[in-house]
Design an enzyme around this catalytic site. Structure first.
Site, PDB file in Angstrom:
ATOM      1  N   THR A   1      35.154  42.299  42.255  1.00  0.00           N
ATOM      2  CA  THR A   1      35.482  40.944  41.819  1.00  0.00           C
ATOM      3  C   THR A   1      34.219  40.360  41.208  1.00  0.00           C
ATOM      4  OG1 THR A   1      36.887  40.723  43.795  1.00  0.00           O
ATOM      5  CG2 THR A   1      36.446  38.711  42.574  1.00  0.00           C
TER       6      THR A   1
ATOM      7  N   VAL B   1      48.799  40.684  44.303  1.00  0.00           N
ATOM      8  CA  VAL B   1      47.896  39.581  44.018  1.00  0.00           C
ATOM      9  C   VAL B   1      46.914  39.465  45.170  1.00  0.00           C
ATOM     10  CG1 VAL B   1      47.692  37.104  43.625  1.00  0.00           C
ATOM     11  CG2 VAL B   1      49.637  38.359  42.675  1.00  0.00           C
TER      12      VAL B   1
ATOM     13  N   HIS C   1      38.072  42.611  50.743  1.00  0.00           N
ATOM     14  CA  HIS C   1      39.436  43.059  50.979  1.00  0.00           C
ATOM     15  C   HIS C   1      40.321  41.817  50.993  1.00  0.00           C
ATOM     16  CE1 HIS C   1      42.060  46.228  53.180  1.00  0.00           C
ATOM     17  NE2 HIS C   1      42.782  45.479  52.381  1.00  0.00           N
TER      18      HIS C   1
END
Length: 320
Positions: free
Chosen positions: A179, A208, A232
């Protein structure tokens, strides 16, 4: 009251770092350079008296352009061999927020999220509706091939082969934690957060994560803090990680670092929520806790000094 000395930008490029023993010096230098580039983009905004919202947007856009990071160009693939990207942005002045989920097309998913915030009455758009909105909003689009990198494709093939052979998960965090994100405090004491991701390698189509879920992977409120998470995502959602930090500051009276550490190390870690986050408050204090081997991260304050790190080593320092 304006106070340029508190202006600060913090970024992350994911907690799914390449394991130290596998990271070559050339790769390490490339990651540091990518982080520095993003810091420079955001710092230019703050140094010119710009808003925290514009600074985090600029920083994340730079990370979305860099194929080393799992966002925008270089996003990982779903199990079906496609890219599905999520992004969110939040303004601490009034809790305005915008997010998109499961999209591929806009060159900068973070701009798609910001467009949702600024041009609609909604917070989160997903799937075909989000894609249609992005086209109608005039956002720059790229062919799916632009987002593809051979490194991400190879990672998908390795993951699919592992599943075919029913081999145990080796615990490599790079598959689950990729990310990018940014948080900032500007001279006026406003905070903002932005997060963008390609998700998890081999994820189920339609999955998502926490990145576009306000209160989980993205959060901002001037009263408390701005947060961008990486890890996670299912655990960050279940434990409302971003808002949990806010709650501990707001109701328990904890400082930013104490609240952030408690959530990452004491709440998420013990239940399997591997990852980390970056956070900033309206006084310009920062926190960068993580409970795994490393987190690509960087900080730049009003002094213009760029500080970047990957694992648990000291920050590399360079002047902007």
């Amino acid at each position: 009251m304006s106070n340029p000395s508190r202006a600060v930008l913090v970024i992350h490029g994911g907690a799914g770092t390449i394991r130290r023993e596998s990271l070559t010096p050339e790769q390490e230098d490339a990651y540091h350079q990518g982080l520095r580039t993003a810091l420079r983009h955001g710092h230019l905004v703050l140094a010119a008296g710009g808003s925290a919202l514009d600074a985090v947007t600029a920083a994340v856009m730079a990370l979305e352009e860099d194929p080393l990071f799992n966002a925008g160009r270089g996003a990982v693939f779903t199990s079906a061999g496609e890219n599905e990207m999520d992004a969110a942005v939040m303004d601490g002045r009034d809790r305005r927020a915008g997010a998109v989920a499961g999209i591929c097309g806009p060159r900068h998913p973070i701009l798609a999220a910001r467009a949702v915030m600024e041009r609609t009455e909604h917070v989160l758009l997903a799937g075909e509706g989000a894609r249609r909105f992005c086209r109608e909003a005039g956002l720059e689009h790229m062919d799916p091939s632009w987002f593809r990198t051979e490194r991400r494709w190879a990672a998908l093939q390795e993951e699919l082969e592992r599943r075919r052979q029913a081999l145990p998960d080796d615990g490599d965090p790079a598959r689950k934690h990729g990310t990018v994100g940014a948080v900032a405090c500007d001279a006026a004491g406003n905070v903002a957060a932005a997060t963008s991701t390609g998700g998890m390698t081999g994820k189920t189509p339609g999955r998502v994560g926490d990145s576009p879920v306000i209160g989980a992977g993205t959060w901002a409120d001037n009263t408390t803090c701005a947060v961008s998470g990486t890890g996670h995502g299912e655990f960050f959602i279940r434990y409302a990680a971003g808002h949990e930090i806010d709650a501990r500051m707001r109701w328990a009276g904890l400082g930013l670092a104490q609240a952030a550490d408690a959530v990452v190390l004491d709440l998420l870690g013990p239940v399997g929520g591997s990852g980390g986050l970056i956070a900033v408050d309206a006084q310009g204090h920062v926190a960068l806790p993580f409970n795994c081997e490393g987190m690509y991260r960087g900080v730049v304050g009003a002094d213009g000094v760029l500080r970047t790190a990957i694992h648990r080593e000291d920050f590399r320092v360079e002047t902007a």
